[in-house]
Enzyme design. Structure first.
Site, PDB file in Angstrom:
ATOM      1  N   CYS A   1      36.282  76.919   7.280  1.00  0.00           N
ATOM      2  CA  CYS A   1      35.881  78.299   7.507  1.00  0.00           C
ATOM      3  C   CYS A   1      36.439  79.172   6.396  1.00  0.00           C
ATOM      4  O   CYS A   1      37.516  78.937   5.882  1.00  0.00           O
ATOM      5  CB  CYS A   1      36.345  78.865   8.841  1.00  0.00           C
ATOM      6  SG  CYS A   1      35.762  77.948  10.251  1.00  0.00           S
TER       7      CYS A   1
ATOM      8  N   ARG B   1      33.788  75.981   2.187  1.00  0.00           N
ATOM      9  CA  ARG B   1      34.712  75.784   3.295  1.00  0.00           C
ATOM     10  C   ARG B   1      34.001  75.517   4.625  1.00  0.00           C
ATOM     11  O   ARG B   1      34.637  75.245   5.638  1.00  0.00           O
ATOM     12  CB  ARG B   1      35.618  77.008   3.449  1.00  0.00           C
ATOM     13  CG  ARG B   1      36.415  77.331   2.207  1.00  0.00           C
ATOM     14  CD  ARG B   1      37.303  78.521   2.418  1.00  0.00           C
ATOM     15  NE  ARG B   1      38.347  78.245   3.360  1.00  0.00           N
ATOM     16  CZ  ARG B   1      39.528  77.724   3.065  1.00  0.00           C
ATOM     17  NH1 ARG B   1      39.812  77.430   1.820  1.00  0.00           N
ATOM     18  NH2 ARG B   1      40.428  77.497   3.992  1.00  0.00           N
TER      19      ARG B   1
ATOM     20  N   TRP C   1      32.772  76.391   9.743  1.00  0.00           N
ATOM     21  CA  TRP C   1      32.635  74.952   9.962  1.00  0.00           C
ATOM     22  C   TRP C   1      33.052  74.745  11.414  1.00  0.00           C
ATOM     23  O   TRP C   1      34.212  74.978  11.777  1.00  0.00           O
ATOM     24  CB  TRP C   1      33.543  74.170   9.018  1.00  0.00           C
ATOM     25  CG  TRP C   1      33.294  72.691   9.037  1.00  0.00           C
ATOM     26  CD1 TRP C   1      32.354  72.011   8.318  1.00  0.00           C
ATOM     27  CD2 TRP C   1      33.978  71.708   9.814  1.00  0.00           C
ATOM     28  NE1 TRP C   1      32.422  70.664   8.600  1.00  0.00           N
ATOM     29  CE2 TRP C   1      33.408  70.449   9.523  1.00  0.00           C
ATOM     30  CE3 TRP C   1      35.016  71.760  10.738  1.00  0.00           C
ATOM     31  CZ2 TRP C   1      33.835  69.265  10.106  1.00  0.00           C
ATOM     32  CZ3 TRP C   1      35.446  70.580  11.325  1.00  0.00           C
ATOM     33  CH2 TRP C   1      34.861  69.347  11.009  1.00  0.00           C
TER      34      TRP C   1
ATOM     35  N   ASN D   1      40.125  81.758  10.682  1.00  0.00           N
ATOM     36  CA  ASN D   1      40.111  80.401  10.138  1.00  0.00           C
ATOM     37  C   ASN D   1      41.322  79.691  10.713  1.00  0.00           C
ATOM     38  O   ASN D   1      42.438  80.182  10.576  1.00  0.00           O
ATOM     39  CB  ASN D   1      40.192  80.474   8.603  1.00  0.00           C
ATOM     40  CG  ASN D   1      40.348  79.103   7.981  1.00  0.00           C
ATOM     41  OD1 ASN D   1      39.918  78.104   8.544  1.00  0.00           O
ATOM     42  ND2 ASN D   1      40.971  79.056   6.822  1.00  0.00           N
ATOM     43  N   GLY D   2      41.099  78.561  11.372  1.00  0.00           N
ATOM     44  CA  GLY D   2      42.221  77.836  11.972  1.00  0.00           C
ATOM     45  C   GLY D   2      41.851  77.338  13.351  1.00  0.00           C
ATOM     46  O   GLY D   2      40.674  77.315  13.715  1.00  0.00           O
TER      47      GLY D   2
ATOM     48  N   GLU E   1      36.420  54.672  -4.045  1.00  0.00           N
ATOM     49  CA  GLU E   1      36.011  56.038  -4.385  1.00  0.00           C
ATOM     50  C   GLU E   1      34.501  56.088  -4.655  1.00  0.00           C
ATOM     51  O   GLU E   1      33.819  57.038  -4.249  1.00  0.00           O
ATOM     52  CB  GLU E   1      36.816  56.539  -5.585  1.00  0.00           C
ATOM     53  CG  GLU E   1      36.476  57.934  -6.073  1.00  0.00           C
ATOM     54  CD  GLU E   1      36.558  59.020  -5.012  1.00  0.00           C
ATOM     55  OE1 GLU E   1      37.035  58.759  -3.899  1.00  0.00           O
ATOM     56  OE2 GLU E   1      36.090  60.145  -5.290  1.00  0.00           O
TER      57      GLU E   1
ATOM     58  N   LYS F   1      31.886  58.471  -2.550  1.00  0.00           N
ATOM     59  CA  LYS F   1      31.044  59.467  -3.223  1.00  0.00           C
ATOM     60  C   LYS F   1      29.584  59.284  -2.808  1.00  0.00           C
ATOM     61  O   LYS F   1      28.896  60.238  -2.483  1.00  0.00           O
ATOM     62  CB  LYS F   1      31.130  59.349  -4.749  1.00  0.00           C
ATOM     63  CG  LYS F   1      32.329  59.929  -5.435  1.00  0.00           C
ATOM     64  CD  LYS F   1      32.441  61.423  -5.444  1.00  0.00           C
ATOM     65  CE  LYS F   1      33.118  61.944  -4.241  1.00  0.00           C
ATOM     66  NZ  LYS F   1      34.548  61.938  -4.160  1.00  0.00           N
TER      67      LYS F   1
ATOM     68  N   GLU G   1      28.964  60.376   0.888  1.00  0.00           N
ATOM     69  CA  GLU G   1      29.048  61.793   1.259  1.00  0.00           C
ATOM     70  C   GLU G   1      27.960  62.655   0.639  1.00  0.00           C
ATOM     71  O   GLU G   1      27.548  63.626   1.250  1.00  0.00           O
ATOM     72  CB  GLU G   1      30.451  62.369   1.013  1.00  0.00           C
ATOM     73  CG  GLU G   1      30.887  62.505  -0.414  1.00  0.00           C
ATOM     74  CD  GLU G   1      32.276  63.157  -0.498  1.00  0.00           C
ATOM     75  OE1 GLU G   1      32.959  62.901  -1.490  1.00  0.00           O
ATOM     76  OE2 GLU G   1      32.671  63.913   0.394  1.00  0.00           O
TER      77      GLU G   1
ATOM     78  N   HIS H   1      34.083  36.193   2.914  1.00  0.00           N
ATOM     79  CA  HIS H   1      34.654  36.093   4.262  1.00  0.00           C
ATOM     80  C   HIS H   1      33.878  36.940   5.276  1.00  0.00           C
ATOM     81  O   HIS H   1      34.372  37.205   6.359  1.00  0.00           O
ATOM     82  CB  HIS H   1      36.131  36.500   4.238  1.00  0.00           C
ATOM     83  CG  HIS H   1      36.953  35.616   3.357  1.00  0.00           C
ATOM     84  ND1 HIS H   1      37.203  34.286   3.649  1.00  0.00           N
ATOM     85  CD2 HIS H   1      37.537  35.839   2.146  1.00  0.00           C
ATOM     86  CE1 HIS H   1      37.935  33.752   2.677  1.00  0.00           C
ATOM     87  NE2 HIS H   1      38.139  34.672   1.750  1.00  0.00           N
TER      88      HIS H   1
ATOM     89  N   LYS I   1      35.005  71.523   2.447  1.00  0.00           N
ATOM     90  CA  LYS I   1      35.911  71.131   1.360  1.00  0.00           C
ATOM     91  C   LYS I   1      37.365  71.045   1.833  1.00  0.00           C
ATOM     92  O   LYS I   1      38.094  70.147   1.439  1.00  0.00           O
ATOM     93  CB  LYS I   1      35.791  72.148   0.230  1.00  0.00           C
ATOM     94  CG  LYS I   1      36.618  71.809  -0.976  1.00  0.00           C
ATOM     95  CD  LYS I   1      35.765  71.234  -2.051  1.00  0.00           C
ATOM     96  CE  LYS I   1      36.567  70.756  -3.232  1.00  0.00           C
ATOM     97  NZ  LYS I   1      36.156  69.401  -3.615  1.00  0.00           N
TER      98      LYS I   1
HETATM   99  C1  AGP Z   1      36.157  64.162  -1.256  1.00  0.00           C
HETATM  100  O1  AGP Z   1      34.972  64.005  -1.943  1.00  0.00           O
HETATM  101  C2  AGP Z   1      36.036  64.564   0.116  1.00  0.00           C
HETATM  102  N1  AGP Z   1      35.253  65.722   0.275  1.00  0.00           N
HETATM  103  C3  AGP Z   1      37.255  64.470   1.001  1.00  0.00           C
HETATM  104  O2  AGP Z   1      37.403  63.113   1.267  1.00  0.00           O
HETATM  105  C4  AGP Z   1      38.598  65.006   0.484  1.00  0.00           C
HETATM  106  O3  AGP Z   1      39.059  64.258  -0.585  1.00  0.00           O
HETATM  107  C5  AGP Z   1      39.606  64.977   1.640  1.00  0.00           C
HETATM  108  O4  AGP Z   1      39.159  65.802   2.669  1.00  0.00           O
HETATM  109  C6  AGP Z   1      40.999  65.370   1.215  1.00  0.00           C
HETATM  110  O5  AGP Z   1      41.049  66.700   0.788  1.00  0.00           O
HETATM  111  P1  AGP Z   1      42.284  67.254   0.000  1.00  0.00           P
HETATM  112  O6  AGP Z   1      42.410  66.494  -1.261  1.00  0.00           O
HETATM  113  O7  AGP Z   1      41.965  68.700  -0.218  1.00  0.00           O
HETATM  114  O8  AGP Z   1      43.491  67.056   0.866  1.00  0.00           O
END
Ligand code: AGP
Length: 616
Positions: free
Chosen positions: A2, A27, A79, A105-106, A489, A493, A496, A512, A611
């Site tokens: 948020c 956010r 969010w 926010n929270g 990673e 990517k 998401e 396996h 984010k």
């Molecule tokens: C990354 O592409 C993601 N959006 C997500 O996994 C992110 O890395 C994770 O939420 C951790 O966030 P931070 O690094 O701000 O703690």
């Protein structure tokens, strides 16, 4: 999660709020809303609350019909946590008398009890959110105190949880009350008014000198200035932070999306993260560590705690810390670490990695580790963020603001920072000589040019591979050693941003179980760079090839043999295995983004994500 904004001053609030909300949309983007103060016919102030589901653009269209008269208001982009992403649950939330509006926010942990209590006293709730209790608590307190700041302070004493709030009251036109606990709030004074936001990016056009509010601090914004108080209402003078990064960061700069722009920024991130890190005498310089060489020498165990992409940076670091310093290093999802009673002693170093510096699970793990006596070292991209403030020492990655929800450049900044830490530990433990450190440092710096080479020469190869993956239902990412960590990673990517299911697997583990997935055309994306396990990975790939897999290989330039088994080859320059994550991740980022574009996905704001993940 948020984003909140607020403005009071001489200008039209409507556009300042929607512009700010658009910058905060990373956010969360389930719904958006504003509360604008308007003078009624009788000269009294009324609150005009407009809320819409979906992105800020929808709210903005709705506001076109409104006049520009209002010069004070608050806004929110959500969010969803408590309550579905409906219009009724969109912020701002208002008191029964519609005189007070709140954006938050929270998470309010005791909202259910508070709601029952408030309903028993006659308050009517219009939403399923936790936030709405704030509006009613402030309404009650205002009836007693007749002062918005006093009412907000009183309401905060009743609430358990995390909050960054901005509140307007029709009986105090032009005033915005702001409070914070465990949720980011920045406040700034521009030439034309006073501003508040969850992130400096929303107010950087107005001012570069901001106050990052601390927990338990309050701010009263008016068109004439900002007053800061503590929980008792006593005046305080908070520290002012100057923002030195460029506003260009918040613009796409000719790129079609932020993700692509941020991928292309990575050579700069490597260079900036290394600036000033090697003294003229060839010593590594990480002063911010907050630990002397003697204290570092006592460290006998390292935990890297992080989430998502930051966790994957930790997987890379494990290889380096154990390889160079010979210190056992465990990498743990922060969300698991705190529930597991990990073995922590005074000689344990906990390294918390977080782009945003406000991930709730990572923060909770930091607090837990500190209580258990560990030294905590933070690696974050956000100056003054909770991770930075709650750690004994901090390295700031020099990625600058990252806007795309999918992390790219911050990952590279994290890996470079963790590499420096591993080198330092290796040096302190006597496993790396000063000469070796200096040589490694220069090679690390070379990765900037190597990334640039990939961006300059491999885009076409990536695109062909992306076309081949576009219509797949699932994909496997494989590698060994560093390649296995890089694969994690790559798979995240792709998942998401393109919504294509992907899984990372250590290549040797394929036989396996996962190899059962392979049928003709199944995409297997393999990190097959020249490393000590190259031959083994190639053997594993041959097993996939024999079953009809469509193989995309990330290979070292000059490796022509790999073409015999791979349908698509994307090259990276020859690089020491220790640094291969910094380069080999780049084609995987490009691939994920390319597949997402081909599948017409919203690359910068994938569905269901935000984010900053400030809920546990
Ligand atoms: C990354 O592409 C993601 N959006 C997500 O996994 C992110 O890395 C994770 O939420 C951790 O966030 P931070 O690094 O701000 O703690």
């Amino acid at each position: 999660m948020c984003g909140i904004v607020g403005y009071t001053g001489a200008d039209t609030a409507k556009s300042i709020l929607t512009d700010g909300l658009k910058r905060l949309e990373y956010r969360g983007y389930d719904s958006a809303g504003v509360a604008l103060e308007r003078m009624g016919d009788a000269g009294s102030c009324e609150l005009d609350v407009v809320r819409r589901t979906g992105k800020v653009a929808g709210l903005e269209s709705e506001l076109v019909a409104r006049d520009d008269a209002s010069t004070c208001g608050i806004g929110h982009t959500r969010w969803a946590t408590h309550g579905r992403p409906t219009q009724a649950n969109a912020h701002p939330h208002v008191s029964c008398d519609h005189r007070i509006a709140v954006v938050h926010n929270g998470i309010i942990e005791n909202f259910a009890e508070l709601r029952v209590e408030l309903e028993e006293r006659g308050h009517r709730f219009a939403s399923e959110t936790d936030t709405e209790v704030f509006a009613h608590l402030i309404e009650e307190a205002y009836a007693r105190e007749h002062d918005l700041m006093a009412a907000v302070r009183a309401a905060c004493t009743r609430v358990v949880g995390a909050y960054g709030i901005a509140v307007v009251c029709a009986d105090e036109p032009g005033v915005i009350a702001v409070a914070r606990k465990d949720s980011p709030i920045v406040v700034g004074r521009g030439e034309r008014g006073s501003y508040v936001a969850s992130d400096v990016i929303a107010l950087i056009d107005a001012t570069r000198d901001v106050v990052v509010l601390e927990d338990g601090q309050f701010a009263r914004l008016s068109p004439d200035g900002i007053e800061y108080t503590d929980a008792e209402g006593a005046c305080i003078e908070p520290e002012v932070t100057h923002i030195d990064w460029d506003i260009d960061t918040a613009e796409k700069g000719g790129y079609p999306d932020f993700m692509l722009k941020e991928i292309y920024e990575q050579p700069r991130v490597v260079r900036d993260t290394l600036v000033g890190r090697l003294s003229p005498s060839g010593e590594l310089d990480i002063d911010e560590l907050g630990l002397s060489f003697e204290e570092l020498d006592l460290i006998d165990r390292v935990y890297v705690i992080a989430c998502g992409t930051s966790y994957h940076a930790g997987l890379i670091a494990k290889n380096l810390i154990e390889g160079w310093a010979r210190i056992p290093c465990e990498v743990e999802a922060a969300s698991e670490f705190r529930y597991r009673n990990p073995i922590i002693t005074p000689s344990t170093l906990v390294v918390a990695v977080s782009q945003s510096g406000e991930t709730a699970d990572t923060l909770a793990a930091i607090r837990d580790a500190r209580i258990k006596g560990a030294k905590v070292f933070g690696i974050t991209n956000v100056v003054g963020s909770p991770v930075a403030r709650e750690s004994d020492g901090v390295i700031y990655t020099k990625a600058n603001k990252e806007i795309a929800v999918a992390s790219t450049k911050s990952f590279i900044g994290q890996v470079v920072s963790l590499t420096l830490l591993a080198m330092l530990l290796g040096q302190v433990k006597g496993r790396l000589t000063t000469r070796q450190v200096r040589m490694l440092f220069h090679e690390l710096g070379d990765t900037a040019a190597q990334i640039q080479w990939i961006l300059d020469t491999q885009v076409e190869a990536v695109h062909k591979a992306a076309l081949a993956c576009r219509d797949a239902h699932s994909a496997l990412f494989v590698g060994r050693g560093m390649g296995a960590a890089i694969s994690c990673e790559g798979a995240l990517k792709l998942k998401e941003v393109s919504y294509l299911h992907a899984e990372a697997y250590a290549a040797g583990e394929m036989k396996h179980g996962p190899i059962a997935l392979i049928d003709p055309g199944f995409p297997v994306i393999a990190v097959t760079t020249k490393s000590p396990t190259y031959d083994k990975v190639v053997s594993n790939l041959k097993e996939c090839e024999a079953r009809g897999a469509m193989i995309v290989a990330i290979a070292t330039a000059g490796d022509e043999d790999i073409r015999a088994i791979a349908d698509h080859v994307i090259y990276i320059p020859p690089v020491r295995d220790a640094f291969s994550a910094i380069t080999a991740t780049v084609p995987l980022q490009l691939l994920a983004r390319d597949v997402a574009v081909l599948r017409r996905c919203d690359v910068d704001q994938p569905r269901n994500l935000a984010k900053s993940v400030t809920v546990e």
